[in-house]
Design an enzyme around this catalytic site. Structure first.
Site, PDB file in Angstrom:
ATOM      1  N   GLU A  75       0.830  -1.219   0.000  1.00 33.18           N
ATOM      2  CA  GLU A  75       0.000   0.000   0.000  1.00 33.18           C
ATOM      3  C   GLU A  75       0.863   1.268   0.000  1.00 33.18           C
ATOM      4  O   GLU A  75       1.765   1.413   0.826  1.00 33.18           O
ATOM      5  CB  GLU A  75      -0.906  -0.007   1.244  1.00 33.18           C
ATOM      6  CG  GLU A  75      -1.907   1.142   1.244  1.00 33.18           C
ATOM      7  CD  GLU A  75      -2.883   1.092   2.400  1.00 33.18           C
ATOM      8  OE1 GLU A  75      -3.247  -0.011   2.844  1.00 33.18           O
ATOM      9  OE2 GLU A  75      -3.273   2.175   2.871  1.00 33.18           O
ATOM     10  N   LYS A 122      -7.257  -0.853  11.475  1.00 35.41           N
ATOM     11  CA  LYS A 122      -6.735  -1.294  10.168  1.00 35.41           C
ATOM     12  C   LYS A 122      -5.400  -0.599   9.904  1.00 35.41           C
ATOM     13  O   LYS A 122      -4.427  -1.203   9.451  1.00 35.41           O
ATOM     14  CB  LYS A 122      -7.761  -0.990   9.072  1.00 35.41           C
ATOM     15  CG  LYS A 122      -7.408  -1.504   7.690  1.00 35.41           C
ATOM     16  CD  LYS A 122      -6.531  -0.562   6.894  1.00 35.41           C
ATOM     17  CE  LYS A 122      -6.242  -1.133   5.513  1.00 35.41           C
ATOM     18  NZ  LYS A 122      -5.222  -0.370   4.798  1.00 35.41           N
ATOM     19  N   ASP A 166       2.795 -15.220  10.993  1.00 34.70           N
ATOM     20  CA  ASP A 166       1.457 -15.490  10.485  1.00 34.70           C
ATOM     21  C   ASP A 166       0.561 -14.270  10.739  1.00 34.70           C
ATOM     22  O   ASP A 166       0.055 -14.083  11.847  1.00 34.70           O
ATOM     23  CB  ASP A 166       0.937 -16.738  11.211  1.00 34.70           C
ATOM     24  CG  ASP A 166      -0.452 -17.149  10.776  1.00 34.70           C
ATOM     25  OD1 ASP A 166      -1.143 -16.341  10.130  1.00 34.70           O
ATOM     26  OD2 ASP A 166      -0.854 -18.277  11.095  1.00 34.70           O
ATOM     27  N   HIS A 186      -1.432  10.516   0.586  1.00 34.22           N
ATOM     28  CA  HIS A 186      -1.802   9.228   0.016  1.00 34.22           C
ATOM     29  C   HIS A 186      -1.877   9.287  -1.504  1.00 34.22           C
ATOM     30  O   HIS A 186      -1.324   8.449  -2.203  1.00 34.22           O
ATOM     31  CB  HIS A 186      -3.151   8.829   0.604  1.00 34.22           C
ATOM     32  CG  HIS A 186      -3.482   7.405   0.369  1.00 34.22           C
ATOM     33  ND1 HIS A 186      -2.901   6.386   1.083  1.00 34.22           N
ATOM     34  CD2 HIS A 186      -4.310   6.818  -0.518  1.00 34.22           C
ATOM     35  CE1 HIS A 186      -3.364   5.243   0.660  1.00 34.22           C
ATOM     36  NE2 HIS A 186      -4.215   5.468  -0.322  1.00 34.22           N
TER      37      HIS A 186
HETATM   38  C1  MEV Z   1      -5.349   3.394   5.332  1.00 31.09           C
HETATM   39  O1  MEV Z   1      -4.748   2.204   4.914  1.00 31.09           O
HETATM   40  C2  MEV Z   1      -5.305   3.498   6.841  1.00 31.09           C
HETATM   41  C3  MEV Z   1      -6.021   4.692   7.441  1.00 31.09           C
HETATM   42  O2  MEV Z   1      -7.370   4.766   6.966  1.00 31.09           O
HETATM   43  C4  MEV Z   1      -5.985   4.522   8.928  1.00 31.09           C
HETATM   44  C5  MEV Z   1      -6.823   5.518   9.693  1.00 31.09           C
HETATM   45  O3  MEV Z   1      -7.810   6.030   9.161  1.00 31.09           O
HETATM   46  O4  MEV Z   1      -6.490   5.701  10.881  1.00 31.09           O
HETATM   47  C6  MEV Z   1      -5.364   5.999   7.018  1.00 31.09           C
END
Ligand code: MEV
Length: 440
Positions: free
Chosen positions: A84, A276, A292, A389
């Protein structure tokens, strides 16, 4: 023939031929492409092939490093396997940011792992409970032969409990076994002991006259939920030491981060995204070190829901002028066994990390999760996530549109003060190309 029997028995070349013939339009280029990803060293390729079944080629992933991590006063460079955009850049930024403010701190709180034998017993449960201390002694003794190496390394079986689950299902009991597995993740060791205990338990109940009921073993398996294999990582500094962040004065930034964490503590929708992001960092390191990631994620998410509502894995306080940000993460990782001595890049990752033991690796993973979360919150509460991003994603879009190096350089300059999207990139590229053609 889209269906085949005995596929696993074919040679690798035959597997590719069959696949290309039946699912890839008999395209010779597809065949050549699959083969082109084989490793040029046959021995390495054989090792990779044998990690799985029906292997036909290798699947490439970027292998990156995030330098400048000061953890418990030592400098580290964290290896990361992740696809990513912006994750590694974010990680490096967080590493640098906190290295200038005392660095990351981490400690392992506990290292106990759990396995369960799920079984049914239809007899008088008070007799089973009363005789359990004797059963436990026999199981301990009977399983010892499987634990010689682990015992020698200072690990082994810690305890065996009988858990009455009959309120959920008639006759349902568990042996809940706790383990110390030292530097190995331990799943295979745990499963072998559990299966041995299951066999012995069945035999004891069937041969001892006092047990009148039937015993049935349902299954024996390690639990990937290891709340007592727990690590904490944290950063802290005076609020003013945060400095101006993304144009925000330190007190406002600190308070916005605290609030952002609070939101993830109380709202499962936000908590899921928040966590996430944490696993962007944890998984990248877990994969780079041959561990793992499915087990690690499953465990982390269960832990995040341990109080009945899915919640944040990180926490933050701003009190008495002090900014504190921390993570508690249950993690079962290994630095021996599994892929760790086999996968060439896993060996390199371990070397980069200074050949850590399992507790050190737990600390690195928790730091990676915390750093990633800090980077995400820092962007989200200041300039927003899209700026960084999409700049990184711009390269993916440009590659997709088959931009040349010259076009990429132009695009990077062009988008310095503009919003990146697929459409804006495509339009920019079309305009650039037609302007260039007009000049010719
Ligand atoms: C993207 O992979 C992860 C984020 O969405 C985490 C977050 O919102 O804290 C940027």
């Amino acid at each position: 023939m889209k269906k085949i029997s005995g596929y696993s028995k074919l040679t690798k070349q035959q597997k590719i031929d069959w696949l290309v013939e039946n699912y890839l339009d008999n395209d010779e280029a597809a065949k050549a492409e699959l083969i082109s990803y084989w490793h040029r060293n046959l021995e390495t390729q054989n090792t990779l092939d044998e990690f799985s079944e029906n292997t036909i080629t290798n699947y490439f992933f970027p292998f990156s490093v995030a330098p400048n991590f000061l953890i418990n006063d030592e400098w580290y460079c964290l290896p990361m396997a992740i696809e990513e955009s912006s994750v590694v850049a974010a990680m490096s930024n967080s590493g640098k940011f906190w290295s200038e403010r005392g660095g990351y701190h981490a400690e392992v709180i506990s290292t106990t792992k759990i396995g369960q034998v799920h079984f049914k017993y239809s007899g008088d449960k008070s007799i089973l409970k009363a005789s359990f201390p004797e059963i436990k002694k026999n199981l301990f003794e009977g399983g010892k032969y499987l634990s010689v190496n682990m015992d020698a390394r200072g690990g082994g079986v810690l305890d065996i409990e009988l858990v009455d689950m009959t309120e959920h299902e008639a006759d349902y009991f568990q042996l809940k076994v706790s383990f110390e597995t030292c530097d190995s993740m331990g799943a295979n060791y745990i499963n072998s002991i559990l299966e041995e205990y299951a066999t012995q338990l069945k035999e004891i109940i069937q041969t001892d006259q006092q047990f009148e009921g039937e015993v049935q073993i349902i299954m024996s398996i390690v639990s990937n939920y290891t709340p007592n294999c727990l690590v904490r990582a944290w950063v802290e500094c005076k609020v003013e030491e945060l400095g101006t962040v993304g144009g925000l004065p330190s007190e406002i930034f600190a308070e916005k981060v605290r609030m952002a964490v609070k939101i993830a503590e109380v709202d499962p929708h936000r908590a899921t995204t928040h966590n996430k992001g944490i696993f962007n960092g944890v998984d990248a390191l877990i994969i780079a070190t041959g561990n793992d990631f499915r087990a690690v994620e499953a465990c982390g998410h269960t832990y995040a829901a341990r109080n009945g509502t899915y919640s944040s894995l990180t926490h933050c306080t701003v009190k008495d002028g002090l900014f504190k940000f921390w993570i508690d993460l249950p993690l079962a990782v290994g630095t021996v066994g599994g892929l760790t001595q086999l996968h060439p890049l896993v060996k390199r990752s371990m070397q980069i990390l200074g050949n850590p033991n399992a507790t050190q690796l737990m600390m690195f993973c928790a730091v990676a999760g915390l750093a990633q979360n800090f980077a995400a919150l820092r962007a989200l509460t200041t300039v927003g996530i899209q700026q960084g991003h999409m700049k990184m994603h711009l390269l993916n879009i440009l590659n997709y549109l088959e931009a040349t190096e010259e076009e990429k350089n132009y695009a990077l300059e062009y988008f310095k003060d503009k919003i990146v999207s697929f459409t804006t990139t495509r339009v920019m590229l079309e305009q650039y190309r037609s302007a260039k053609n007009a000049v010719k």
